[in-house]
Design an enzyme around this catalytic site. Sequence first.
Site, PDB file in Angstrom:
ATOM      1  N   HIS A  49      16.721  57.524  47.350  1.00 24.71           N
ATOM      2  CA  HIS A  49      16.276  57.474  48.742  1.00 24.71           C
ATOM      3  C   HIS A  49      17.107  56.488  49.551  1.00 24.71           C
ATOM      4  O   HIS A  49      17.124  55.293  49.264  1.00 24.71           O
ATOM      5  CB  HIS A  49      14.807  57.065  48.811  1.00 24.71           C
ATOM      6  CG  HIS A  49      14.176  57.311  50.144  1.00 24.71           C
ATOM      7  ND1 HIS A  49      13.605  58.515  50.485  1.00 24.71           N
ATOM      8  CD2 HIS A  49      14.059  56.514  51.229  1.00 24.71           C
ATOM      9  CE1 HIS A  49      13.135  58.443  51.716  1.00 24.71           C
ATOM     10  NE2 HIS A  49      13.409  57.236  52.195  1.00 24.71           N
ATOM     11  N   ASP A  72      17.934  55.826  53.861  1.00 26.10           N
ATOM     12  CA  ASP A  72      17.578  56.236  55.220  1.00 26.10           C
ATOM     13  C   ASP A  72      18.724  56.095  56.221  1.00 26.10           C
ATOM     14  O   ASP A  72      18.482  55.975  57.431  1.00 26.10           O
ATOM     15  CB  ASP A  72      16.383  55.424  55.708  1.00 26.10           C
ATOM     16  CG  ASP A  72      15.059  55.990  55.234  1.00 26.10           C
ATOM     17  OD1 ASP A  72      14.774  57.151  55.572  1.00 26.10           O
ATOM     18  OD2 ASP A  72      14.317  55.290  54.532  1.00 26.10           O
ATOM     19  N   GLU A  96      11.265  63.495  54.014  1.00 25.72           N
ATOM     20  CA  GLU A  96      10.266  62.471  53.737  1.00 25.72           C
ATOM     21  C   GLU A  96       9.010  62.702  54.566  1.00 25.72           C
ATOM     22  O   GLU A  96       8.834  62.148  55.633  1.00 25.72           O
ATOM     23  CB  GLU A  96      10.841  61.079  54.004  1.00 25.72           C
ATOM     24  CG  GLU A  96       9.947  59.966  53.502  1.00 25.72           C
ATOM     25  CD  GLU A  96      10.558  58.588  53.693  1.00 25.72           C
ATOM     26  OE1 GLU A  96      10.052  57.643  53.084  1.00 25.72           O
ATOM     27  OE2 GLU A  96      11.538  58.467  54.459  1.00 25.72           O
ATOM     28  N   HIS A 107       4.169  60.984  54.488  1.00 24.14           N
ATOM     29  CA  HIS A 107       4.763  59.662  54.755  1.00 24.14           C
ATOM     30  C   HIS A 107       3.591  58.692  54.879  1.00 24.14           C
ATOM     31  O   HIS A 107       2.699  58.698  54.031  1.00 24.14           O
ATOM     32  CB  HIS A 107       5.673  59.698  55.982  1.00 24.14           C
ATOM     33  CG  HIS A 107       6.501  58.453  56.129  1.00 24.14           C
ATOM     34  ND1 HIS A 107       6.340  57.573  57.182  1.00 24.14           N
ATOM     35  CD2 HIS A 107       7.454  57.925  55.333  1.00 24.14           C
ATOM     36  CE1 HIS A 107       7.174  56.560  57.021  1.00 24.14           C
ATOM     37  NE2 HIS A 107       7.872  56.749  55.904  1.00 24.14           N
ATOM     38  N   HIS A 154       4.755  57.552  48.623  1.00 22.04           N
ATOM     39  CA  HIS A 154       3.961  57.519  49.859  1.00 22.04           C
ATOM     40  C   HIS A 154       2.600  58.183  49.734  1.00 22.04           C
ATOM     41  O   HIS A 154       1.771  58.010  50.636  1.00 22.04           O
ATOM     42  CB  HIS A 154       4.711  58.144  51.045  1.00 22.04           C
ATOM     43  CG  HIS A 154       5.699  57.236  51.692  1.00 22.04           C
ATOM     44  ND1 HIS A 154       5.338  56.160  52.481  1.00 22.04           N
ATOM     45  CD2 HIS A 154       7.061  57.234  51.665  1.00 22.04           C
ATOM     46  CE1 HIS A 154       6.416  55.541  52.909  1.00 22.04           C
ATOM     47  NE2 HIS A 154       7.482  56.157  52.425  1.00 22.04           N
ATOM     48  N   HIS A 161      11.050  56.620  45.651  1.00 24.79           N
ATOM     49  CA  HIS A 161      11.198  55.185  45.932  1.00 24.79           C
ATOM     50  C   HIS A 161       9.824  54.509  45.862  1.00 24.79           C
ATOM     51  O   HIS A 161       9.196  54.250  46.870  1.00 24.79           O
ATOM     52  CB  HIS A 161      11.902  54.929  47.268  1.00 24.79           C
ATOM     53  CG  HIS A 161      11.269  55.522  48.487  1.00 24.79           C
ATOM     54  ND1 HIS A 161      10.913  56.846  48.594  1.00 24.79           N
ATOM     55  CD2 HIS A 161      10.926  54.973  49.691  1.00 24.79           C
ATOM     56  CE1 HIS A 161      10.389  57.090  49.783  1.00 24.79           C
ATOM     57  NE2 HIS A 161      10.375  55.949  50.463  1.00 24.79           N
ATOM     58  N   ASP A 208      15.810  52.593  48.911  1.00 24.00           N
ATOM     59  CA  ASP A 208      15.269  52.632  50.273  1.00 24.00           C
ATOM     60  C   ASP A 208      16.121  51.830  51.248  1.00 24.00           C
ATOM     61  O   ASP A 208      15.617  51.274  52.226  1.00 24.00           O
ATOM     62  CB  ASP A 208      13.817  52.144  50.320  1.00 24.00           C
ATOM     63  CG  ASP A 208      13.063  52.658  51.551  1.00 24.00           C
ATOM     64  OD1 ASP A 208      13.580  53.552  52.241  1.00 24.00           O
ATOM     65  OD2 ASP A 208      11.958  52.154  51.824  1.00 24.00           O
TER      66      ASP A 208
END
Length: 395
Positions: free
Chosen positions: A20, A22, A123, A150, A191, A212, A320
Amino acid sequence: MTSLDDARTLLAEFPVADGHNDLPWALREQVRYDLDARDVAADQSAHLHTDIPRLRAGGVGAQYWSVYVRTDSPDPVAATLEQIDCVRQLIGRHPEDLRPALTAADMEAARREGRIASLMGAEGGHSIANSLGTLRGLYGLGVRYLTLTHNDNVDWADSATDEPRAGGLTAFGRQVVREMNRLGMLVDLSHVAATTMRDALDASSAPVIFSHSSARAVCDHPRNIPDDVLERLPANGGMAMVTFVPKFVLQAAVDWTAAADENMRAHGLHHLDTTAEAMKVHRAFEERHPRPVATVSTVADHLDHMREAAGIDHLGIGGDYDGTAFTPDGLDDVSGYPNLIAELLDRGWSKADLAKLTWKNAVRVLDAAEDVARGLQATRPPSNATIESLDSLDG
């Protein structure tokens, strides 16, 4: 030779397949996808955790790029498509370093070529807008995992950080999992609420992932994985990819964050507010109460526990990066992975085990999901179920 030298030698053969990152969202937020303004072929350490030189220095050989969008996006499907387009542009601009990857075989091909396999993960189930057709569309565009939620619930699944509503997965939620199995799309349980984790494991005929997440027994945060779920991964064949976010890995950081959020609310501000007024309040709190700092050792403690609970065949890494404001000391950006591998070497982890952690498990899990999908596609047509047709029965 030092442990750090050994770590870099190992990563040269079995690089990190990270679950993961971003970067696409950071590029959207910072420069609205102006890839010249944030040219990741050059050092972007002033703005980002991620660029190609630091990916190379960190021994990264495969990356799931998150195509995350906010749950309150007015059109989450369109925003997700823009995120996918960003990843495609990145790959197109840097073909010598980034290789598009859709399969486990593509990951191995990238490793042989010395390029970074670039995969995508969506995500949050809000990105499919309660539509199995949209789910299939995202798969067709290259998305290879979907995180079921999420931070907020979706209509068919409970999030770890929202008030329970579905009690896990609804009937439609279970159908989403089954359709993902049929496609070969990995079910990502980061999540989600623990009830959702357990329901998804019950529903899935393919290995699941946590792209993650860390261990709840080590740091009591709802984003982390309870031991009973970790213990189910061997039977499922899936994997848990440890994350580096301090407020998920260090108990003192969890407690500090809760106090900081309460301080914001006491001043009539939302805890995620980033206005000048909010930042002034936040900085004043941090001056009075210094932020606890996680380290490489903090993350290694999670991996030691996760190995005991799930076994070495079911672990991976999902940093992350560019999705968190703070990182542990020694894991400041994507160049830091060798520091974690060196720490684990010092703790007695074998090179064979570390090769599974960094690379082999991620390839095996995607390959297994593809194998399950081939069998299901031979016997099961695409589902045209709707949330209305299924969840009305639960009402």
